[in-house]
Write an enzyme that holds these catalytic residues in place. Structure first.
Site, mmCIF file in Angstrom:
data_model
loop_
_atom_site.group_PDB
_atom_site.id
_atom_site.type_symbol
_atom_site.label_atom_id
_atom_site.label_comp_id
_atom_site.label_asym_id
_atom_site.label_seq_id
_atom_site.Cartn_x
_atom_site.Cartn_y
_atom_site.Cartn_z
ATOM 1 N N ASN A 25 -7.675 -5.072 -8.613
ATOM 2 C CA ASN A 25 -7.357 -4.248 -9.791
ATOM 3 C C ASN A 25 -5.895 -4.464 -10.184
ATOM 4 O O ASN A 25 -5.560 -4.508 -11.372
ATOM 5 C CB ASN A 25 -7.605 -2.770 -9.485
ATOM 6 C CG ASN A 25 -9.083 -2.445 -9.348
ATOM 7 O OD1 ASN A 25 -9.912 -2.976 -10.091
ATOM 8 N ND2 ASN A 25 -9.419 -1.601 -8.391
ATOM 9 N N ASN A 54 0.830 -1.207 0.000
ATOM 10 C CA ASN A 54 0.000 0.000 0.000
ATOM 11 C C ASN A 54 0.865 1.258 0.000
ATOM 12 O O ASN A 54 2.062 1.214 0.315
ATOM 13 C CB ASN A 54 -0.889 0.026 1.257
ATOM 14 C CG ASN A 54 -2.121 -0.850 1.120
ATOM 15 O OD1 ASN A 54 -2.753 -0.891 0.056
ATOM 16 N ND2 ASN A 54 -2.460 -1.542 2.192
ATOM 17 N N CYS A 87 -11.761 -0.260 -6.149
ATOM 18 C CA CYS A 87 -11.095 -1.285 -5.324
ATOM 19 C C CYS A 87 -11.620 -2.643 -5.786
ATOM 20 O O CYS A 87 -12.805 -2.941 -5.616
ATOM 21 C CB CYS A 87 -11.401 -1.062 -3.843
ATOM 22 S SG CYS A 87 -10.661 -2.302 -2.767
ATOM 23 N N GLY A 88 -10.747 -3.459 -6.375
ATOM 24 C CA GLY A 88 -11.185 -4.723 -6.958
ATOM 25 C C GLY A 88 -11.649 -5.719 -5.911
ATOM 26 O O GLY A 88 -12.746 -6.286 -6.004
ATOM 27 N N GLU A 91 -9.779 2.667 1.357
ATOM 28 C CA GLU A 91 -8.885 1.517 1.437
ATOM 29 C C GLU A 91 -7.907 1.592 2.600
ATOM 30 O O GLU A 91 -7.374 2.667 2.925
ATOM 31 C CB GLU A 91 -8.071 1.388 0.132
ATOM 32 C CG GLU A 91 -8.853 0.865 -1.044
ATOM 33 C CD GLU A 91 -7.959 0.312 -2.118
ATOM 34 O OE1 GLU A 91 -6.861 -0.202 -1.799
ATOM 35 O OE2 GLU A 91 -8.345 0.412 -3.296
ATOM 36 N N HIS A 133 -12.273 -6.870 4.526
ATOM 37 C CA HIS A 133 -13.233 -5.838 4.108
ATOM 38 C C HIS A 133 -14.394 -5.748 5.087
ATOM 39 O O HIS A 133 -14.855 -6.781 5.602
ATOM 40 C CB HIS A 133 -13.777 -6.163 2.715
ATOM 41 C CG HIS A 133 -12.739 -6.057 1.641
ATOM 42 N ND1 HIS A 133 -12.518 -4.917 0.918
ATOM 43 C CD2 HIS A 133 -11.812 -6.964 1.217
ATOM 44 C CE1 HIS A 133 -11.521 -5.112 0.084
ATOM 45 N NE2 HIS A 133 -11.066 -6.356 0.247
ATOM 46 N N CYS A 178 -4.759 -7.714 -4.189
ATOM 47 C CA CYS A 178 -5.217 -6.480 -4.839
ATOM 48 C C CYS A 178 -5.848 -6.899 -6.161
ATOM 49 O O CYS A 178 -5.145 -7.431 -7.026
ATOM 50 C CB CYS A 178 -4.046 -5.531 -5.071
ATOM 51 S SG CYS A 178 -4.498 -4.032 -5.961
ATOM 52 N N GLY A 185 -12.514 -4.951 -3.010
ATOM 53 C CA GLY A 185 -13.681 -4.314 -2.378
ATOM 54 C C GLY A 185 -14.955 -4.580 -3.162
ATOM 55 O O GLY A 185 -16.017 -4.818 -2.577
ATOM 56 N N ASN A 242 -7.653 -10.344 1.651
ATOM 57 C CA ASN A 242 -7.516 -9.130 2.481
ATOM 58 C C ASN A 242 -8.854 -8.804 3.143
ATOM 59 O O ASN A 242 -9.895 -9.292 2.724
ATOM 60 C CB ASN A 242 -6.982 -7.973 1.642
ATOM 61 C CG ASN A 242 -7.918 -7.567 0.502
ATOM 62 O OD1 ASN A 242 -8.921 -8.227 0.219
ATOM 63 N ND2 ASN A 242 -7.612 -6.465 -0.135
HETATM 64 N N1 LIG Z 1 -5.812 -1.538 0.332
HETATM 65 C C1 LIG Z 1 -5.916 -2.989 0.177
HETATM 66 C C2 LIG Z 1 -4.938 -3.501 -0.907
HETATM 67 C C3 LIG Z 1 -5.323 -3.028 -2.314
HETATM 68 C C4 LIG Z 1 -6.693 -3.508 -2.699
HETATM 69 C C5 LIG Z 1 -7.361 -2.787 -3.881
HETATM 70 N N2 LIG Z 1 -6.604 -1.736 -4.491
HETATM 71 C C6 LIG Z 1 -7.893 -3.794 -4.897
HETATM 72 O O1 LIG Z 1 -7.987 -3.468 -6.093
HETATM 73 O O2 LIG Z 1 -8.293 -4.908 -4.462
HETATM 74 C C7 LIG Z 1 -5.580 -3.657 1.534
HETATM 75 O O3 LIG Z 1 -4.862 -3.036 2.337
HETATM 76 O O4 LIG Z 1 -6.043 -4.794 1.749
#
Ligand SMILES: N[C@H](CCC[C@H](N)C(=O)O)C(=O)O
Length: 303
Positions: free
Chosen positions: A83, A72, A233-234, A224, A175, A81, A236, A173
């Site tokens: 995206n 990050n 945010c993919g 994020e 959410h 991640c 997300g 990750n």
């Molecule tokens: N900030 C996220 C990582 C990037 C996720 C986001 N940019 C995506 O496209 O999934 C985390 O700390 O878990």
């Protein structure tokens, strides 16, 4: 004192629906990433500027083509991640690292499969999807809970900003997703940071604000972890769709409108697939130690 041999890193600047990245080839370059170096590269004034850094490395896992590491903007290394995964496969092909498609990428929790022939751009099988406090290292002790459809939601008081009713979803990750009436007026700036760094989330969390448009369409904003609000945010989007389906509000596939573009997410209760754009903006070189040194002179006078 720095030794004379400057450490020059080649990079490519990319984005997936406006979520932007500095992508580094750690196969043909010796890239030793540190939190300080990640912060310097991501800095939008002293560095290149990005939400995340993506590092492509040779795999450890025998069935993987490459290892995919994510940092990050605040320097924290994280699990996934979405995206970035689409940009990763586009980068590998454009840089001639491999012509294989689909590609199998090794992330911290296992393997994901990426296919760059999807008509929408690039599609990704996103790996494991888990639900509940354990999936996001959340301490739910003493909180009010409720059942909405097949989902258990948690009411989190937000210190003067009312309560957030959260679905807890792990896409490797973490959410925390809530439903809002209108993303345009959702309190993302006010409550996103409170949720992201709430002490009940042992590893912090990505805070999603989802507006249900109809059973196959949502609008989504995400504050994020480690980056603040991004244009998309993919993971997300995947978390929001899975939460909406479990709550009985959505049906797969779902079109996710973000600030930066449209992502499409399909979930059959087992495999989670996301597709969307991946764009190359420019490439360049940085003297990473000089960049990191310059950032050390940055002082935040407003805190
Ligand atoms: N900030 C996220 C990582 C990037 C996720 C986001 N940019 C995506 O496209 O999934 C985390 O700390 O878990």
């Amino acid at each position: 004192m720095r030794d004379n041999a400057a450490m020059i890193w080649n990079f490519v600047k990319m984005h997936g629906a406006g979520n932007d990245f500095v992508v580094l080839d750690g196969v043909r370059q010796d890239i030793q990433m540190t939190p300080e170096r990640a912060r310097a590269l991501a800095d939008r004034h002293f560095g290149v500027g990005a939400d995340q850094l993506l590092l492509v490395e040779a795999p450890h896992h025998p069935d993987a083509d490459f290892r995919y590491r994510i940092f990050n903007a605040d320097g924290s290394e994280v699990e996934h991640c979405g995206n970035g995964a689409r940009c990763f496969v586009r980068f590998v092909h454009e840089q001639g690292l491999s012509r294989r498609n689909p590609l199998r990428a090794e992330i911290s929790t296992g393997l994901i499969t990426l296919d760059s022939t999807d008509p929408d751009g690039v599609s990704a099988e996103m790996g494991q999807t888990r639900f509940g406090p354990q999936a996001v290292a959340f301490d739910s002790n003493g909180l009010q809970t409720a059942q909405i459809g097949n989902d258990t939601v948690y009411t989190l008081p937000l210190a003067g900003h009312g309560d957030a009713v959260l679905s807890l979803v792990g896409i490797s990750n973490p959410h925390a997703v809530q439903v809002v009436d209108d993303v345009r007026t959702a309190p993302v700036a006010a409550t996103g940071p409170i949720i992201e760094s709430h002490p009940r989330f042992a590893n912090r969390v990505n805070a999603g604000f989802m507006q249900i448009v109809d059973r196959h369409n949502i609008a989504l904003r995400v504050y994020e972890r480690g980056a603040g609000e991004t244009l998309a945010c993919g993971t997300g989007a995947c978390a929001a769709v899975a939460a909406g389906i479990r709550r009985g509000l959505l049906e797969s596939p779902v079109r996710v409108q973000t600030h930066g573009g449209v992502l499409t997410v399909a979930w059959d209760g087992e495999v989670l697939r996301m597709s969307g754009p991946a764009a190359t903006v420019f490439s360049g070189q940085v003297d990473i130690d000089a960049l990191t040194e310059q950032l050390s002179s940055k002082v935040a006078l407003n805190r």
